[in-house]
Design a protein around this motif. Structure first.
Motif, PDB file in Angstrom:
ATOM      1  N   LEU A  66       0.820  -1.214   0.000  1.00 28.76           N
ATOM      2  CA  LEU A  66       0.000   0.000   0.000  1.00 28.76           C
ATOM      3  C   LEU A  66       0.855   1.265   0.000  1.00 28.76           C
ATOM      4  CD1 LEU A  66      -2.851  -1.007   2.478  1.00 28.76           C
ATOM      5  CD2 LEU A  66      -2.958  -0.888  -0.013  1.00 28.76           C
ATOM      6  N   ARG A  67       2.002   1.201   0.657  1.00 32.70           N
ATOM      7  CA  ARG A  67       2.881   2.374   0.667  1.00 32.70           C
ATOM      8  C   ARG A  67       3.319   2.761  -0.743  1.00 32.70           C
ATOM      9  NH1 ARG A  67       5.330   4.105   5.427  1.00 32.70           N
ATOM     10  NH2 ARG A  67       4.811   2.872   7.277  1.00 32.70           N
ATOM     11  N   HIS A  68       3.417   1.767  -1.635  1.00 36.49           N
ATOM     12  CA  HIS A  68       3.899   2.013  -2.987  1.00 36.49           C
ATOM     13  C   HIS A  68       2.777   2.107  -4.023  1.00 36.49           C
ATOM     14  CE1 HIS A  68       7.517   0.454  -0.976  1.00 36.49           C
ATOM     15  NE2 HIS A  68       8.206   1.151  -1.883  1.00 36.49           N
ATOM     16  N   THR A  69       1.550   1.862  -3.603  1.00 42.06           N
ATOM     17  CA  THR A  69       0.447   1.874  -4.582  1.00 42.06           C
ATOM     18  C   THR A  69      -0.685   2.820  -4.235  1.00 42.06           C
ATOM     19  OG1 THR A  69      -0.594  -0.009  -3.461  1.00 42.06           O
ATOM     20  CG2 THR A  69       0.908  -0.511  -5.285  1.00 42.06           C
ATOM     21  N   VAL A  70      -0.792   3.225  -2.977  1.00 40.57           N
ATOM     22  CA  VAL A  70      -1.900   4.074  -2.544  1.00 40.57           C
ATOM     23  C   VAL A  70      -1.345   5.374  -1.976  1.00 40.57           C
ATOM     24  CG1 VAL A  70      -3.885   4.284  -1.006  1.00 40.57           C
ATOM     25  CG2 VAL A  70      -3.359   2.080  -2.057  1.00 40.57           C
ATOM     26  N   ASP A  71      -1.842   6.478  -2.472  1.00 38.64           N
ATOM     27  CA  ASP A  71      -1.364   7.783  -2.009  1.00 38.64           C
ATOM     28  C   ASP A  71      -2.013   8.225  -0.698  1.00 38.64           C
ATOM     29  OD1 ASP A  71       0.290   8.039  -4.209  1.00 38.64           O
ATOM     30  OD2 ASP A  71      -1.264   8.988  -5.428  1.00 38.64           O
ATOM     31  N   SER A  72      -3.211   7.688  -0.411  1.00 34.11           N
ATOM     32  CA  SER A  72      -3.955   8.143   0.759  1.00 34.11           C
ATOM     33  C   SER A  72      -3.520   7.398   2.022  1.00 34.11           C
ATOM     34  CB  SER A  72      -5.459   7.926   0.536  1.00 34.11           C
ATOM     35  OG  SER A  72      -6.175   8.194   1.722  1.00 34.11           O
ATOM     36  N   PRO A  73      -2.950   8.112   3.001  1.00 34.34           N
ATOM     37  CA  PRO A  73      -2.598   7.467   4.277  1.00 34.34           C
ATOM     38  C   PRO A  73      -3.823   6.921   5.006  1.00 34.34           C
ATOM     39  CG  PRO A  73      -1.495   9.585   4.053  1.00 34.34           C
ATOM     40  CD  PRO A  73      -2.528   9.526   2.976  1.00 34.34           C
ATOM     41  N   THR A  74      -4.974   7.592   4.826  1.00 32.26           N
ATOM     42  CA  THR A  74      -6.192   7.151   5.511  1.00 32.26           C
ATOM     43  C   THR A  74      -6.587   5.749   5.058  1.00 32.26           C
ATOM     44  OG1 THR A  74      -6.994   9.422   5.680  1.00 32.26           O
ATOM     45  CG2 THR A  74      -8.620   7.667   5.943  1.00 32.26           C
ATOM     46  N   ILE A  75      -6.544   5.504   3.752  1.00 30.10           N
ATOM     47  CA  ILE A  75      -6.890   4.180   3.223  1.00 30.10           C
ATOM     48  C   ILE A  75      -5.893   3.138   3.703  1.00 30.10           C
ATOM     49  CG2 ILE A  75      -7.111   2.811   1.123  1.00 30.10           C
ATOM     50  CD1 ILE A  75      -8.164   5.287  -0.283  1.00 30.10           C
ATOM     51  N   ARG A  76      -4.622   3.506   3.681  1.00 34.55           N
ATOM     52  CA  ARG A  76      -3.591   2.554   4.117  1.00 34.55           C
ATOM     53  C   ARG A  76      -3.751   2.215   5.593  1.00 34.55           C
ATOM     54  NH1 ARG A  76       1.494   3.500   6.058  1.00 34.55           N
ATOM     55  NH2 ARG A  76       1.361   5.718   5.485  1.00 34.55           N
ATOM     56  N   HIS A  77      -3.986   3.215   6.417  1.00 34.24           N
ATOM     57  CA  HIS A  77      -4.152   2.965   7.856  1.00 34.24           C
ATOM     58  C   HIS A  77      -5.414   2.149   8.140  1.00 34.24           C
ATOM     59  CE1 HIS A  77      -1.564   6.777   8.695  1.00 34.24           C
ATOM     60  NE2 HIS A  77      -0.827   5.710   8.394  1.00 34.24           N
ATOM     61  N   ALA A  78      -6.477   2.417   7.390  1.00 34.98           N
ATOM     62  CA  ALA A  78      -7.712   1.666   7.580  1.00 34.98           C
ATOM     63  C   ALA A  78      -7.519   0.195   7.217  1.00 34.98           C
ATOM     64  CB  ALA A  78      -8.829   2.273   6.736  1.00 34.98           C
ATOM     65  N   ALA A  79      -6.801  -0.047   6.111  1.00 36.60           N
ATOM     66  CA  ALA A  79      -6.559  -1.431   5.687  1.00 36.60           C
ATOM     67  C   ALA A  79      -5.706  -2.175   6.701  1.00 36.60           C
ATOM     68  CB  ALA A  79      -5.895  -1.438   4.309  1.00 36.60           C
ATOM     69  N   ILE A  80      -4.676  -1.504   7.217  1.00 35.99           N
ATOM     70  CA  ILE A  80      -3.829  -2.131   8.227  1.00 35.99           C
ATOM     71  C   ILE A  80      -4.621  -2.361   9.514  1.00 35.99           C
ATOM     72  CG2 ILE A  80      -1.761  -1.883   9.627  1.00 35.99           C
ATOM     73  CD1 ILE A  80      -1.304  -2.438   6.630  1.00 35.99           C
ATOM     74  N   GLY A  81      -5.474  -1.394   9.855  1.00 36.51           N
ATOM     75  CA  GLY A  81      -6.301  -1.545  11.058  1.00 36.51           C
ATOM     76  C   GLY A  81      -7.223  -2.745  10.965  1.00 36.51           C
ATOM     77  N   ILE A  82      -7.817  -2.930   9.789  1.00 40.03           N
ATOM     78  CA  ILE A  82      -8.690  -4.095   9.591  1.00 40.03           C
ATOM     79  C   ILE A  82      -7.892  -5.379   9.703  1.00 40.03           C
ATOM     80  CG2 ILE A  82     -10.109  -5.306   7.887  1.00 40.03           C
ATOM     81  CD1 ILE A  82     -11.005  -2.552   6.872  1.00 40.03           C
ATOM     82  N   GLY A  83      -6.673  -5.371   9.163  1.00 43.88           N
ATOM     83  CA  GLY A  83      -5.828  -6.561   9.260  1.00 43.88           C
ATOM     84  C   GLY A  83      -5.475  -6.902  10.695  1.00 43.88           C
ATOM     85  N   VAL A  84      -5.134  -5.882  11.464  1.00 46.40           N
ATOM     86  CA  VAL A  84      -4.802  -6.102  12.880  1.00 46.40           C
ATOM     87  C   VAL A  84      -6.031  -6.576  13.647  1.00 46.40           C
ATOM     88  CG1 VAL A  84      -4.075  -4.961  15.011  1.00 46.40           C
ATOM     89  CG2 VAL A  84      -2.907  -4.446  12.852  1.00 46.40           C
ATOM     90  N   TRP A  85      -7.192  -5.966  13.347  1.00 46.78           N
ATOM     91  CA  TRP A  85      -8.432  -6.398  14.013  1.00 46.78           C
ATOM     92  C   TRP A  85      -8.717  -7.872  13.719  1.00 46.78           C
ATOM     93  CZ3 TRP A  85     -12.970  -8.415  12.059  1.00 46.78           C
ATOM     94  CH2 TRP A  85     -14.017  -8.526  12.972  1.00 46.78           C
ATOM     95  N   GLY A  86      -8.528  -8.282  12.446  1.00 47.62           N
ATOM     96  CA  GLY A  86      -8.759  -9.680  12.084  1.00 47.62           C
ATOM     97  C   GLY A  86      -7.819 -10.618  12.817  1.00 47.62           C
ATOM     98  N   LEU A  87      -6.559 -10.202  12.980  1.00 51.58           N
ATOM     99  CA  LEU A  87      -5.592 -11.030  13.708  1.00 51.58           C
ATOM    100  C   LEU A  87      -6.009 -11.177  15.168  1.00 51.58           C
ATOM    101  CD1 LEU A  87      -2.829 -12.487  13.688  1.00 51.58           C
ATOM    102  CD2 LEU A  87      -1.789 -10.285  14.262  1.00 51.58           C
ATOM    103  N   LEU A  88      -6.383 -10.071  15.794  1.00 54.44           N
ATOM    104  CA  LEU A  88      -6.821 -10.122  17.189  1.00 54.44           C
ATOM    105  C   LEU A  88      -8.106 -10.928  17.329  1.00 54.44           C
ATOM    106  CD1 LEU A  88      -6.093  -6.453  18.334  1.00 54.44           C
ATOM    107  CD2 LEU A  88      -4.802  -8.534  18.899  1.00 54.44           C
ATOM    108  N   TRP A  89      -8.990 -10.840  16.327  1.00 53.42           N
ATOM    109  CA  TRP A  89     -10.243 -11.596  16.364  1.00 53.42           C
ATOM    110  C   TRP A  89      -9.967 -13.091  16.408  1.00 53.42           C
ATOM    111  CZ3 TRP A  89     -13.131 -15.275  13.950  1.00 53.42           C
ATOM    112  CH2 TRP A  89     -14.515 -15.274  14.207  1.00 53.42           C
TER     113      TRP A  89
END
Length: 206
Positions: free
Chosen positions: A61-84
């Motif tokens: 995402l760092r190399h393909t997405v310009d929006s930090p908000t989208i990148r942080h949201a995607a990482i947040g969802i990934g972390v939430w899934g791991l904790l789930w």
């Protein structure tokens, strides 16, 4: 919706207790029996893959997405899934089957909690079975009076009842059943311990 919220809350609470090593108390003299072995390898595999996937996704995402908000949201969802998934594993570990003077308590995480009093039990037998469906709760296709409570598409213990009994399920009370089949990591130990509480066994001094 209420059931979903209760499930989520119970799972996160289980994760907290598991992390802090604070199991739920049981009655004096009670014995607990695990059943997580039927699904633990699969859950651990998913946990490892998810843990590897999160940093890889971040690099992509760092190399393909310009929006930090989208990148942080995607990482947040990934972390939430791991904790789930950690919460799911914790819920299976923190809620074992219990054998005590009140009866046999059969559980599956925070979603299933059934206590069968000893007076209702006709007998217990170790018998490993594979189930055609991965659903945790399912009536037997050949006999609708048999309730399968599978873990990892398998059961290991047949619990015969003296008379038809309705038990609480996640979707509501079950139809009356004459037999409950469920899984335990060490079915022989559970059955041996449970038989000591049966009226007939107590009467023979076993």
């Amino acid at each position: 919706m209420r059931r979903v919220v209760a499930y989520e809350w119970g799972m996160w609470r289980s994760l907290a207790r598991w992390t802090l090593r604070r199991p739920y108390p049981v009655a004096p003299g009670a014995a607990t029996f695990a059943y997580v072995g039927g699904v633990q390898p699969i859950l651990l595999a998913f946990l490892v893959m998810s843990a590897i996937e999160i940093p890889i996704l971040d690099v992509i995402l760092r190399h393909t997405v310009d929006s930090p908000t989208i990148r942080h949201a995607a990482i947040g969802i990934g972390v939430w899934g791991l904790l789930w998934m950690f919460g799911l594993l914790a819920s299976l570990r923190i809620h074992p089957h219990v054998v005590d003077d009140a009866g046999l308590r059969v559980r599956n995480g925070v979603s299933l909690d059934i206590t069968v009093p000893w007076a209702a039990v006709a007998g217990l037998t170790v018998r490993r079975r594979s189930l055609a469906s991965s659903r945790a709760v399912r009536y037997d296709e050949d006999d609708p009076t048999v309730l399968n409570l599978g873990v990892g598409s398998q059961t290991a213990i047949d619990l015969a009842l003296r008379e038809p009994l309705s038990v609480p399920l996640p979707s509501g009370p079950s139809r009356p059943v004459r037999e409950i089949r469920f899984y335990a990591d060490d079915p022989a130990a559970l059955v041996d311990h449970a038989r000591r509480h049966l009226p007939a066994e107590r009467g023979t001094g076993r």
